[in-house]
Design a protein around this motif. Structure first.
Motif, PDB file in Angstrom:
ATOM      1  N   ARG A 132      25.128   2.405  -9.564  1.00  0.00           N
ATOM      2  CA  ARG A 132      24.940   3.878  -9.495  1.00  0.00           C
ATOM      3  C   ARG A 132      23.043   2.851  -9.989  1.00  0.00           C
ATOM      4  O   ARG A 132      23.355   2.922 -10.939  1.00  0.00           O
ATOM      5  N   PRO A 133      22.447   4.064  -9.901  1.00  0.00           N
ATOM      6  CA  PRO A 133      20.748   3.052 -10.314  1.00  0.00           C
ATOM      7  C   PRO A 133      20.894   5.003 -11.772  1.00  0.00           C
ATOM      8  O   PRO A 133      20.790   5.809 -11.324  1.00  0.00           O
ATOM      9  N   ALA A 164       0.755  -1.480  -0.028  1.00  0.00           N
ATOM     10  CA  ALA A 164      -0.122  -0.232   0.284  1.00  0.00           C
ATOM     11  C   ALA A 164       0.903   1.395  -0.211  1.00  0.00           C
ATOM     12  O   ALA A 164       0.441   2.521  -0.838  1.00  0.00           O
ATOM     13  N   ASN A 165       1.759   1.121   0.682  1.00  0.00           N
ATOM     14  CA  ASN A 165       3.396   2.615   0.523  1.00  0.00           C
ATOM     15  C   ASN A 165       3.367   2.891  -0.915  1.00  0.00           C
ATOM     16  O   ASN A 165       4.314   4.496  -1.231  1.00  0.00           O
ATOM     17  N   PHE A 166       3.459   2.263  -1.816  1.00  0.00           N
ATOM     18  CA  PHE A 166       3.873   2.194  -3.163  1.00  0.00           C
ATOM     19  C   PHE A 166       3.156   1.920  -3.911  1.00  0.00           C
ATOM     20  O   PHE A 166       3.431   0.769  -5.272  1.00  0.00           O
ATOM     21  N   ALA A 167       1.959   2.205  -3.590  1.00  0.00           N
ATOM     22  CA  ALA A 167       0.739   1.522  -5.113  1.00  0.00           C
ATOM     23  C   ALA A 167       0.618   3.060  -5.855  1.00  0.00           C
ATOM     24  O   ALA A 167       0.014   2.458  -6.752  1.00  0.00           O
ATOM     25  N   ASN A 168       0.237   4.612  -5.273  1.00  0.00           N
ATOM     26  CA  ASN A 168       0.035   4.913  -6.504  1.00  0.00           C
ATOM     27  C   ASN A 168       0.983   6.404  -6.347  1.00  0.00           C
ATOM     28  O   ASN A 168       1.317   7.301  -5.571  1.00  0.00           O
ATOM     29  N   GLY A 169       2.210   6.265  -6.950  1.00  0.00           N
ATOM     30  CA  GLY A 169       3.477   7.763  -6.894  1.00  0.00           C
ATOM     31  C   GLY A 169       4.374   7.325  -8.426  1.00  0.00           C
ATOM     32  O   GLY A 169       3.604   6.331  -9.073  1.00  0.00           O
ATOM     33  N   ALA A 170       5.024   7.961  -8.000  1.00  0.00           N
ATOM     34  CA  ALA A 170       6.573   7.580  -9.307  1.00  0.00           C
ATOM     35  C   ALA A 170       7.972   7.237  -8.478  1.00  0.00           C
ATOM     36  O   ALA A 170       8.174   7.498  -7.472  1.00  0.00           O
ATOM     37  N   PHE A 171       8.034   6.059  -9.225  1.00  0.00           N
ATOM     38  CA  PHE A 171       9.486   5.529  -8.520  1.00  0.00           C
ATOM     39  C   PHE A 171      10.320   6.622  -9.620  1.00  0.00           C
ATOM     40  O   PHE A 171      10.699   6.524 -11.033  1.00  0.00           O
ATOM     41  N   VAL A 172      11.529   7.408  -9.479  1.00  0.00           N
ATOM     42  CA  VAL A 172      12.758   8.246  -9.448  1.00  0.00           C
ATOM     43  C   VAL A 172      13.959   7.481  -9.284  1.00  0.00           C
ATOM     44  O   VAL A 172      14.455   7.299  -8.370  1.00  0.00           O
ATOM     45  N   GLY A 173      14.833   6.884 -10.363  1.00  0.00           N
ATOM     46  CA  GLY A 173      16.484   6.796 -10.214  1.00  0.00           C
ATOM     47  C   GLY A 173      16.995   7.904 -10.747  1.00  0.00           C
ATOM     48  O   GLY A 173      17.221   8.303 -11.557  1.00  0.00           O
ATOM     49  N   GLU A 174      17.765   8.399  -9.307  1.00  0.00           N
ATOM     50  CA  GLU A 174      18.808   9.161  -9.073  1.00  0.00           C
ATOM     51  C   GLU A 174      20.238   9.059  -9.307  1.00  0.00           C
ATOM     52  O   GLU A 174      20.845   8.269  -8.165  1.00  0.00           O
ATOM     53  N   HIS A 175      20.891   8.915 -10.789  1.00  0.00           N
ATOM     54  CA  HIS A 175      21.935   8.709 -10.682  1.00  0.00           C
ATOM     55  C   HIS A 175      22.939   9.360  -9.590  1.00  0.00           C
ATOM     56  O   HIS A 175      24.647   8.268  -9.362  1.00  0.00           O
ATOM     57  N   GLY A 176      22.831  10.924  -9.364  1.00  0.00           N
ATOM     58  CA  GLY A 176      24.006  10.636  -8.320  1.00  0.00           C
ATOM     59  C   GLY A 176      24.704  11.898  -9.047  1.00  0.00           C
ATOM     60  O   GLY A 176      24.503  11.897 -10.473  1.00  0.00           O
ATOM     61  N   SER A 177      25.314  13.479  -8.089  1.00  0.00           N
ATOM     62  CA  SER A 177      25.810  14.074  -8.339  1.00  0.00           C
ATOM     63  C   SER A 177      26.799  14.272  -8.807  1.00  0.00           C
ATOM     64  O   SER A 177      27.974  12.989  -8.421  1.00  0.00           O
ATOM     65  N   TRP A 178      28.095  15.390  -9.444  1.00  0.00           N
ATOM     66  CA  TRP A 178      29.073  15.818  -9.775  1.00  0.00           C
ATOM     67  C   TRP A 178      29.126  16.841  -9.037  1.00  0.00           C
ATOM     68  O   TRP A 178      29.832  17.580  -8.500  1.00  0.00           O
ATOM     69  N   ASN A 179      28.262  18.158  -9.035  1.00  0.00           N
ATOM     70  CA  ASN A 179      28.879  19.273  -8.790  1.00  0.00           C
ATOM     71  C   ASN A 179      27.694  19.381  -7.642  1.00  0.00           C
ATOM     72  O   ASN A 179      27.507  21.201  -7.796  1.00  0.00           O
ATOM     73  N   ARG A 180      27.790  19.261  -6.354  1.00  0.00           N
ATOM     74  CA  ARG A 180      27.390  19.518  -5.565  1.00  0.00           C
ATOM     75  C   ARG A 180      28.150  19.051  -4.129  1.00  0.00           C
ATOM     76  O   ARG A 180      28.729  17.778  -3.929  1.00  0.00           O
ATOM     77  N   SER A 181      28.199  19.557  -2.835  1.00  0.00           N
ATOM     78  CA  SER A 181      29.440  19.083  -1.802  1.00  0.00           C
ATOM     79  C   SER A 181      27.924  19.130  -0.517  1.00  0.00           C
ATOM     80  O   SER A 181      27.854  20.453  -0.287  1.00  0.00           O
ATOM     81  N   PRO A 182      27.850  17.888   0.319  1.00  0.00           N
ATOM     82  CA  PRO A 182      27.818  16.601  -0.210  1.00  0.00           C
ATOM     83  C   PRO A 182      27.174  16.443  -0.954  1.00  0.00           C
ATOM     84  O   PRO A 182      26.194  16.661  -1.825  1.00  0.00           O
ATOM     85  N   VAL A 183      27.434  15.170  -1.686  1.00  0.00           N
ATOM     86  CA  VAL A 183      26.759  14.415  -2.907  1.00  0.00           C
ATOM     87  C   VAL A 183      25.547  14.178  -2.372  1.00  0.00           C
ATOM     88  O   VAL A 183      24.874  13.999  -0.684  1.00  0.00           O
ATOM     89  N   SER A 184      24.877  14.042  -3.374  1.00  0.00           N
ATOM     90  CA  SER A 184      22.662  14.045  -3.486  1.00  0.00           C
ATOM     91  C   SER A 184      22.356  13.192  -4.638  1.00  0.00           C
ATOM     92  O   SER A 184      23.837  12.630  -5.692  1.00  0.00           O
ATOM     93  N   GLY A 185      21.823  12.493  -5.018  1.00  0.00           N
ATOM     94  CA  GLY A 185      21.079  10.901  -5.095  1.00  0.00           C
ATOM     95  C   GLY A 185      21.669  10.165  -4.937  1.00  0.00           C
ATOM     96  O   GLY A 185      21.411   9.380  -3.603  1.00  0.00           O
ATOM     97  N   TYR A 186      22.234   9.324  -5.816  1.00  0.00           N
ATOM     98  CA  TYR A 186      22.998   7.462  -5.336  1.00  0.00           C
ATOM     99  C   TYR A 186      21.837   6.428  -5.099  1.00  0.00           C
ATOM    100  O   TYR A 186      21.850   6.502  -3.806  1.00  0.00           O
ATOM    101  N   LYS A 187      20.234   7.374  -5.375  1.00  0.00           N
ATOM    102  CA  LYS A 187      19.603   6.047  -5.202  1.00  0.00           C
ATOM    103  C   LYS A 187      17.652   6.381  -5.605  1.00  0.00           C
ATOM    104  O   LYS A 187      17.806   6.592  -6.460  1.00  0.00           O
ATOM    105  N   VAL A 188      17.525   5.028  -5.282  1.00  0.00           N
ATOM    106  CA  VAL A 188      16.240   5.178  -5.925  1.00  0.00           C
ATOM    107  C   VAL A 188      14.919   5.790  -4.691  1.00  0.00           C
ATOM    108  O   VAL A 188      14.704   5.741  -4.236  1.00  0.00           O
ATOM    109  N   VAL A 189      14.463   6.586  -5.512  1.00  0.00           N
ATOM    110  CA  VAL A 189      13.081   7.439  -4.614  1.00  0.00           C
ATOM    111  C   VAL A 189      11.679   6.988  -4.838  1.00  0.00           C
ATOM    112  O   VAL A 189      11.567   7.311  -6.105  1.00  0.00           O
TER     113      VAL A 189
END
Length: 442
Positions: free
Chosen positions: A413-414, A355-380
């Motif tokens: 990296r997703p 039920a927690n994942f029944a109506n929404g969007a999955f996004v693959g976040e490949h991950g940052s190179w131009n940010r400190s600290p890094v962001s992404g590197y996950k599926v949300v």
């Protein structure tokens, strides 16, 4: 007199050194990451730099037995391993899965910037030559582990998106949309790909995604910009930073939506039946800007690139200016956070993950190179409401994490995300060279 001149020179050197340090020092995020997500992200003043903040996770791959961390109520296991930079996934009608094993084509020129990007891509695991292959993966007995993988197509040019429409399989090469005849159950294609339309290649943002319109008459193709903010001239950006609508019978296209720096994921929201995309926004205006996003797309939309971001915020680095566009720049529907490199997009639709994942969007976040600290590197996961838009106040929910180890290295990296025939979520991992399968925990 000489003493005074030396003192003045020393002061000027100190001032110049301070200015250079200020302009070249790494930029560190000053705003809580969660505040720069959602329908109303907090946007700070841009912090332009002479040199970019460079912080990219070194790609090391997974050791035996290691895997990502699934959210509570979910579990994850390898679906197929031993691939070569798997980027994108497509499910065929019989449940077979196509995997685009692909990478950037060789980059020509680029000077110092090109050299820096080459070094970064190597660190991130993206410096290997493109396999230029589509592989077919089959789980014959339905146990959640693929028993076979075989070459489906070769001889492509950095292939990415794949889509069936009628009796044709369409493939997004970096410089062309092509097609080959397909019938259900085919395990290999030997036919020479037929050109549908040429696409602009070269520069940055090589991946071309493709999705078929449910009406069975047209397709949509993503073509990212060749640069960060049009710094090489807008004449090089013709038919780029666009989503194109292709008419395959006539072999023509039109610009469907523009001003999208690097659109990538494409999917139709199951309730509204409207087209959505994920977009990578611009670099080098600070670790807090600009948020990558996902948004519904309609004919004639313009999202402002390169002159504006997030519905009208001006990028003062861009010359000449374009003030007439400001009030017409569409504001995206949902911010995913700065520099996450949002690529994969799949709606829950036929997912069976509880039920927690029944109506929404999955996004693959490949991950940052131009940010400190890094962001992404996950599926949300972004919860949606019944109106076909993200739920009010919704924030991204972690589905798969652990792609970064405790030392900050990238074990994986997703990229692409789809559901399989059983309702599980499949995730392409181009550093781990594996497809992960996420299911409801039992």
């Amino acid at each position: 007199m000489r003493k005074h001149i030396l003192i003045i020179l020393a002061i000027l050197i100190v001032i110049a050194g301070g200015v250079i340090f200020y302009l070249t020092r790494p930029d560190v995020a000053q705003v809580d990451f969660a505040a720069v997500t959602g329908a109303q992200p907090k946007l700070v003043q841009p912090r332009a730099q002479l040199l970019p903040t460079v912080k990219v996770a070194d790609a090391i791959g997974w050791k035996d037995g290691q895997k990502p961390i699934a959210a509570a109520g979910l579990s994850v296991a390898p679906f197929v391993t031993g691939l070569d930079h798997p980027r994108w996934l497509y499910r065929l009608p019989n449940g077979d899965v196509l995997v685009a094993e692909s990478n950037s084509p060789p980059r020509k020129g680029g000077g110092i910037t090109g050299w820096v990007m080459g070094v970064l891509m190597g660190k991130a695991g993206a410096g290997v030559p493109s396999a230029n292959r589509i592989t077919l993966v089959r789980d014959s007995n339905g146990d959640g582990v693929a028993e076979s993988k075989s070459t489906f197509m070769m001889g492509l040019n950095s292939p990415f998106g794949m889509a069936l429409m009628g009796d044709w399989l369409y493939i997004g090469n970096t410089d062309a949309l092509v097609r080959v005849p397909y019938k259900t159950g085919d395990t290999a294609i030997t036919a020479k790909p037929e050109l549908v339309v040429k696409l602009q290649g070269g520069g940055n943002h090589w991946a071309r995604n493709v999705i078929a319109d449910p009406d069975g008459k047209t397709l949509y193709v993503t073509v990212g910009s060749s640069s960060n903010i049009g710094e090489n001239g807008m004449d090089r950006e013709k038919y780029r930073a666009n989503i194109l609508q292709v008419y395959p019978d006539a072999k023509t296209f039109r610009v469907y939506a523009a001003g999208l720096r690097n659109p990538n994921g494409l999917a139709f929201e199951p309730h509204s039946k409207q087209l959505w995309t994920t977009v990578n926004e611009r670099d080098m205006i600070g670790s807090d800007l600009a948020p990558d996003y996902m948004s519904q797309i309609e004919l004639g939309d313009h999202f402002g690139w390169p002159w504006y971001y997030w519905g009208g915020y001006p990028d003062k680095r861009v010359e000449p200016t374009n003030p007439a566009l400001q009030e017409y720049s569409k504001r995206p529907d949902y911010a995913l956070g700065p520099h996450v490199a949002a690529l994969g997009l799949a709606f829950a639709g036929d997912a069976k993950l509880g039920a927690n994942f029944a109506n929404g969007a999955f996004v693959g976040e490949h991950g940052s190179w131009n940010r400190s600290p890094v962001s992404g590197y996950k599926v949300v996961y972004i919860p949606f409401g019944a109106n076909g838009f993200p739920a009010k106040g919704a924030k991204p929910v972690d589905v798969l994490t652990g792609f970064l180890n405790t030392a900050g290295d990238a074990q994986g990296r997703p990229v692409g995300v789809i559901t399989d025939a059983s309702g599980a979520l499949l995730v392409a991992d181009d550093v781990g060279n594996v497809i992960w399968r996420v299911t409801q925990a039992r």
